[in-house]
Design an enzyme around this catalytic site. Structure first.
Site, PDB file in Angstrom:
ATOM      1  N   ARG A  47       0.798  -1.230   0.000  1.00 19.53           N
ATOM      2  CA  ARG A  47       0.000   0.000   0.000  1.00 19.53           C
ATOM      3  C   ARG A  47       0.829   1.278   0.000  1.00 19.53           C
ATOM      4  O   ARG A  47       0.594   2.183  -0.804  1.00 19.53           O
ATOM      5  CB  ARG A  47      -0.940   0.041   1.219  1.00 19.53           C
ATOM      6  N   THR A  48       1.793   1.366   0.914  1.00 15.41           N
ATOM      7  CA  THR A  48       2.527   2.634   1.046  1.00 15.41           C
ATOM      8  C   THR A  48       3.322   2.911  -0.229  1.00 15.41           C
ATOM      9  O   THR A  48       3.256   4.002  -0.801  1.00 15.41           O
ATOM     10  CB  THR A  48       3.453   2.580   2.282  1.00 15.41           C
ATOM     11  N   LYS A  76      26.413  -4.425  -1.488  1.00 10.99           N
ATOM     12  CA  LYS A  76      27.890  -4.330  -1.469  1.00 10.99           C
ATOM     13  C   LYS A  76      28.363  -3.666  -0.185  1.00 10.99           C
ATOM     14  O   LYS A  76      29.538  -3.368  -0.037  1.00 10.99           O
ATOM     15  CB  LYS A  76      28.359  -3.506  -2.672  1.00 10.99           C
ATOM     16  N   ARG A  97      11.182   3.787   3.618  1.00  8.28           N
ATOM     17  CA  ARG A  97      10.748   2.815   4.633  1.00  8.28           C
ATOM     18  C   ARG A  97      11.953   1.975   5.004  1.00  8.28           C
ATOM     19  O   ARG A  97      12.668   1.481   4.130  1.00  8.28           O
ATOM     20  CB  ARG A  97       9.627   1.910   4.125  1.00  8.28           C
ATOM     21  N   HIS A 125       4.686   5.637  11.663  1.00  5.80           N
ATOM     22  CA  HIS A 125       4.235   5.468  10.278  1.00  5.80           C
ATOM     23  C   HIS A 125       3.312   6.665  10.012  1.00  5.80           C
ATOM     24  O   HIS A 125       2.105   6.521   9.882  1.00  5.80           O
ATOM     25  CB  HIS A 125       3.486   4.142  10.157  1.00  5.80           C
TER      26      HIS A 125
HETATM   27  N1   CP Z   1      -0.477  -0.138   5.774  1.00  6.10           N
HETATM   28  C1   CP Z   1       0.751  -0.341   5.227  1.00  6.10           C
HETATM   29  O1   CP Z   1       1.745   0.315   5.566  1.00  6.10           O
HETATM   30  O2   CP Z   1       0.769  -1.326   4.286  1.00  6.10           O
HETATM   31  P1   CP Z   1       2.056  -1.789   3.476  1.00  6.10           P
HETATM   32  O3   CP Z   1       3.009  -2.408   4.496  1.00  6.10           O
HETATM   33  O4   CP Z   1       1.561  -2.762   2.455  1.00  6.10           O
HETATM   34  O5   CP Z   1       2.689  -0.560   2.896  1.00  6.10           O
END
Ligand code: CP
Length: 298
Positions: A47-48, A76, A97, A125
């Site tokens: 999603r993100t 590396k 992320r 998040h």
């Molecule tokens: N909700 C969320 O962060 O989903 P993903 O881990 O799929 O990005």
């Protein structure tokens, strides 16, 4: 989320609402024409990662994707600081992320372009929190909200960010989890100090009739130091159609997704299920965050 005042959050939500027709493909926009957004995902994401990509593309921008870490020079031995220094020369904004707590804050020291935290370890998040707030505002109400957060409140980073944001709106919060996965005591202490009404319980049945929003979370298997501990708690809480018979008609069930088995499929067809629309709302929210951060909307 602690960087944002309530007024600033409202401004982001208002901006997302204006961009929602673009997110739905009903209107066109060239706000990010000529801009390049880099996606650096060192942890799995559907999603993100994809909603940032859709958001950038719907606004006319282009996307540079690091792709799998295995195909990059991280293999590396290149460190995060150098990776960020280089990618910031290639793009107008970075979304990161990373599995390490505090990695986004650290990476922000080394970038020459804006950097958005797409999730760091079990800490934060924030873009998920923006879309959660947007979903609650669109599908329920933020003012006078009674919300229960349930599941893995220890490792689930989305609920940590959400608690802080909802405290700005004076929400009443109930935390539902097995004792091993309780909300960190420091967060509970800070909320109580802000005069937020906080309750803790192990039972969904006990609270289901008295809330506006139920925010379920997955037990974060990947963050358990001991797999045996995960096995003990993985099936402790589950939302089912039967459980929801005792809910208020307007109750909305949210989940950041992915789900494992904490929401049974029979919930999907009920008017309470809101988690797939919630995933869509990630697009207008991330459009707003990209446009405001790059500075094409003020
Ligand atoms: N909700 C969320 O962060 O989903 P993903 O881990 O799929 O990005």
């Amino acid at each position: 989320m602690k960087d944002f005042s309530r007024e600033e959050i409202d401004y982001v939500l208002d901006t997302a609402e204006k961009l929602e027709p673009v997110a739905r493909g009903e209107k066109r926009s060239r706000l990010l024409d000529g801009k390049i957004v880099s996606l650096l995902f060192f942890e799995p994401s559907t999603r993100t990662r994809l909603s940032f990509e859709v958001a950038a593309r719907r606004l006319g921008g282009q996307v540079l994707n690091l792709g799998s870490v295995e195909a990059s020079s991280v293999m590396k031995g290149e460190n995060l600081a150098d990776t960020i220094r280089v990618i910031s020369k290639y793009s107008d904004l970075i979304v990161l992320r990373h599995p390490l707590d505090g990695s986004a804050r650290m990476a922000a020291e080394f970038t020459s372009v804006p950097l958005i935290n797409g999730g760091d370890g079990s800490i934060n998040h924030p873009t998920q929190t923006f879309l959660d707030l947007y979903t609650i505002r669109r599908e329920s109400h933020l003012e006078g909200l009674k919300i229960a957060m349930a599941g893995d409140l220890k490792y689930g980073r989305t609920v940590h960010s959400l608690c802080h944001a909802l405290s700005l709106y004076g929400a009443e919060m109930t935390f539902v989890s097995p004792p091993e996965l309780r909300m960190p005591s420091e967060i509970v202490r800070v909320l109580r100090k802000q005069n937020i009404r906080v309750k803790e319980t192990e039972s969904l049945e006990e609270i289901i009739g008295d809330i506006d929003v139920l925010y379920m979370t997955r037990v974060q298997k990947e963050r358990f130091p001991d797999p045996v501990e995960y096995e003990k708690v993985k099936n402790k809480l589950k939302v089912t159609g039967d459980l929801l018979k005792a809910a208020a008609p307007g109750l909305k069930v949210l989940h950041p997704l992915p789900r494992v088995n904490e929401i049974s499929p029979d919930v999907d067809e009920t008017p309470h299920a809101c988690y797939f629309e919630q995933a869509f709302y990630g697009v207008p929210i991330r459009m707003a965050l990209l446009a405001l951060t790059i500075g094409v909307i003020e």
